[in-house]
Design a protein around this motif. Structure first.
Motif, PDB file in Angstrom:
ATOM      1  N   UNK A  45      11.135 -35.346  48.970  1.00 17.54           N
ATOM      2  CA  UNK A  45      11.060 -36.802  49.042  1.00 17.54           C
ATOM      3  C   UNK A  45      11.436 -37.317  50.442  1.00 17.54           C
ATOM      4  N   UNK A  46      12.467 -36.707  51.041  1.00 14.09           N
ATOM      5  CA  UNK A  46      12.947 -37.196  52.348  1.00 14.09           C
ATOM      6  C   UNK A  46      12.297 -36.459  53.520  1.00 14.09           C
ATOM      7  N   UNK A  47      11.362 -35.571  53.213  1.00 15.22           N
ATOM      8  CA  UNK A  47      10.619 -34.821  54.238  1.00 15.22           C
ATOM      9  C   UNK A  47      11.533 -34.027  55.166  1.00 15.22           C
ATOM     10  N   UNK A  48      12.544 -33.383  54.571  1.00 11.74           N
ATOM     11  CA  UNK A  48      13.382 -32.478  55.382  1.00 11.74           C
ATOM     12  C   UNK A  48      13.071 -31.054  54.921  1.00 11.74           C
ATOM     13  N   UNK A  49      13.271 -30.046  55.788  1.00 18.63           N
ATOM     14  CA  UNK A  49      12.961 -28.675  55.370  1.00 18.63           C
ATOM     15  C   UNK A  49      13.834 -28.270  54.179  1.00 18.63           C
ATOM     16  N   UNK A  50      13.196 -27.660  53.174  1.00 16.09           N
ATOM     17  CA  UNK A  50      13.961 -27.192  52.016  1.00 16.09           C
ATOM     18  C   UNK A  50      14.412 -25.750  52.270  1.00 16.09           C
ATOM     19  N   UNK A  51      15.686 -25.472  52.130  1.00 14.27           N
ATOM     20  CA  UNK A  51      16.181 -24.092  52.296  1.00 14.27           C
ATOM     21  C   UNK A  51      16.974 -23.730  51.033  1.00 14.27           C
ATOM     22  N   UNK A  52      16.461 -22.778  50.241  1.00 14.32           N
ATOM     23  CA  UNK A  52      17.153 -22.415  49.000  1.00 14.32           C
ATOM     24  C   UNK A  52      18.598 -21.994  49.272  1.00 14.32           C
ATOM     25  N   UNK A  53      19.476 -22.333  48.372  1.00 11.98           N
ATOM     26  CA  UNK A  53      20.908 -21.930  48.387  1.00 11.98           C
ATOM     27  C   UNK A  53      21.789 -22.692  49.382  1.00 11.98           C
ATOM     28  N   UNK A  54      21.182 -23.524  50.250  1.00 12.91           N
ATOM     29  CA  UNK A  54      22.025 -24.257  51.212  1.00 12.91           C
ATOM     30  C   UNK A  54      22.825 -25.357  50.500  1.00 12.91           C
ATOM     31  N   UNK A  55      22.361 -25.770  49.318  1.00 17.81           N
ATOM     32  CA  UNK A  55      23.081 -26.805  48.555  1.00 17.81           C
ATOM     33  C   UNK A  55      24.541 -26.433  48.331  1.00 17.81           C
ATOM     34  N   UNK A  56      24.797 -25.132  48.160  1.00 17.40           N
ATOM     35  CA  UNK A  56      26.173 -24.681  47.896  1.00 17.40           C
ATOM     36  C   UNK A  56      27.115 -25.024  49.058  1.00 17.40           C
ATOM     37  N   UNK A  57      26.539 -25.166  50.257  1.00 17.25           N
ATOM     38  CA  UNK A  57      27.360 -25.467  51.445  1.00 17.25           C
ATOM     39  C   UNK A  57      28.001 -26.861  51.317  1.00 17.25           C
ATOM     40  N   UNK A  58      27.462 -27.695  50.413  1.00 15.53           N
ATOM     41  CA  UNK A  58      28.075 -29.005  50.142  1.00 15.53           C
ATOM     42  C   UNK A  58      29.536 -28.788  49.716  1.00 15.53           C
ATOM     43  N   UNK A  59      29.763 -27.741  48.909  1.00 12.31           N
ATOM     44  CA  UNK A  59      31.128 -27.465  48.427  1.00 12.31           C
ATOM     45  C   UNK A  59      32.013 -27.071  49.622  1.00 12.31           C
ATOM     46  N   UNK A  60      31.439 -26.318  50.560  1.00 10.16           N
ATOM     47  CA  UNK A  60      32.194 -25.938  51.770  1.00 10.16           C
ATOM     48  C   UNK A  60      32.575 -27.196  52.558  1.00 10.16           C
TER      49      UNK A  60
END
Ligand code: 57M
Length: 358
Positions: A224-239
């Protein structure tokens, strides 16, 4: 740990589903690191006093004389509470979490080496500049090799405001990434000259990167926001959330008048990690806006030194980095700090709005 141990139980007890959510674990990670810092902070500071980690104070800014004896190396508190919180709340099988930990501790060790050396030597003389820089570059090279060889990661640059332009710089991405991490590490270090001045804008930047990493690791938001999707990077939110909590906990003691300074162990590690997060989220250039305050402080030094050499002795500022200029003009320290924080919040909001302006 809770993710790895408890989330699988969700098939029998739906309550355990909560441990799957990145949002829930991020909040918990932030609270854990913050509360842990506030609880262990006083004992930690007392220990720093016991081992005589008092900061050497330069005499050229008179208002700093009162800071003599304030212990440094508070970055160790940030590191301890960050690791504790990560151990509890992250998915320990996530590749990027371990990379982020490696960057943080790697830069931190270089800083620690410098801090210890300053304590041993007279007048704040740490390790030689070249040794510090070599250490930083080595850590950044390892981090870049790990990132670059990951098949999900690309060497394409994200250009702000331009959704269709993503130049692939190939192998050049390696030195570029090393430069970003080392520059960011040194920029935070230069800024760390007033109580809470470095950690405040770092917290703002980490909050921005927690949103960027969430979006980058989520197919729907990334598309939706036209940013590159990288699997598993979401977990870095917790970091990012854990480091925000650890940073806030440190600020509890570093706020004016500071009971502890972070030392190079804190400034180099936080700066290097901000650079790594920008690379990981493919927001390499937006880092200049997210960490705009660190950029402004660094530019003030570059311009001051350049102008001094060019004119044979004239200065643009009374003293660089910029915060010293305002101090020497008589602006109270707490006013400079809060105003710099406000500027960093403004820059953080601008960086976030760039997600939509494409
Ligand atoms: C970091 N460190 C603080 C603390 C902190 C090239 C030049 C611009 C380099 C720059 C420099 O040395 N920067 C390195 C600045 C120091 O803080 C310690 O260092 C750690 C971070 N590395 O965690 O342990 C002092 O800062 C104050 N402080 C606080 N509260 C905090 O929470 O009050 C730090 C944290 C502490 C404390 O007083 O002792 C530092 O400033 O040394 N050099 C400078 O910034 C110098 N600028 C200068 O020489 N300007 C020149 C040229 C070279 C540009 C000019 O304008 O002509 C100034 N440094 C100091 N006094 N101390 C000069 C005046």
């Amino acid at each position: 740990m809770f993710y790895n141990l408890l989330a699988p139980l969700a098939s029998d007890w739906t309550f355990f589903n909560v441990f799957r959510y990145i949002t829930f674990r991020s909040m918990a990670a932030m609270i854990t690191a913050l509360v842990a810092s506030i609880l262990i902070g006083p004992r930690f500071i007392a220990w720093l006093h016991r081992i005589k980690c008092g900061q050497f104070i330069h005499e050229d800014v008179k208002t700093h004389a009162a800071k003599a004896g304030t212990p440094t190396m508070g970055g160790l508190l940030v590191l301890t509470t960050l690791l504790f919180s990560l151990l509890l709340w992250t998915d320990l099988s996530n590749y990027y979490i371990w990379q982020a930990v490696l960057v943080f501790t790697g830069f931190g060790l270089v800083g620690l080496w410098d801090d210890f050396s300053k304590l041993r030597h007279h007048k704040n003389r740490g390790i030689p500049g070249w040794a510090k820089m070599t250490g930083q570059i080595l850590v950044a090279i390892v981090a870049m090799c790990l990132l670059y060889t990951n098949p999900d990661y690309s060497s394409r640059l994200t250009i702000p405001f331009a959704k269709d332009i993503n130049p692939d710089i190939g192998l050049l991405y390696l030195p570029f990434g090393v430069f970003i991490m080392v520059a960011s590490s040194n920029a935070v270090n230069l800024t760390d000259g007033l109580d809470g001045l470095a950690i405040g804008p770092a917290i703002v930047a980490l909050l921005v990167f927690s949103i960027f990493s969430y979006v980058t690791g989520n197919t729907r938001f990334a598309t939706y926001l036209l940013v590159p999707y990288i699997p598993d990077v979401g977990e870095v939110t917790v970091f990012c959330a854990a480091l925000t909590g650890a940073g806030l906990g440190f600020l509890w003691f570093n706020t004016y008048p500071a009971q502890v300074f972070m030392g190079d162990v804190g400034s180099l590690s936080i700066g290097g990690t901000l650079g790594y997060l920008a690379l990981l989220c493919k927001q390499e250039l937006v880092l200049a806006v997210v960490g705009g305050l660190f950029v402004i402080e660094t530019l003030s030094v570059i311009f001051q030194v350049g102008y001094f050499r060019w004119t044979g002795g004239k200065r643009i500022f009374r003293m660089a980095p910029l915060h010293h200029h305002f101090e020497l003009k008589g602006v109270p320290e707490s006013k400079i700090i809060i105003r710099f924080w406000i500027a960093s919040i403004l820059l953080g909001l601008m960086a976030l709005s760039m997600l939509k302006l494409r």
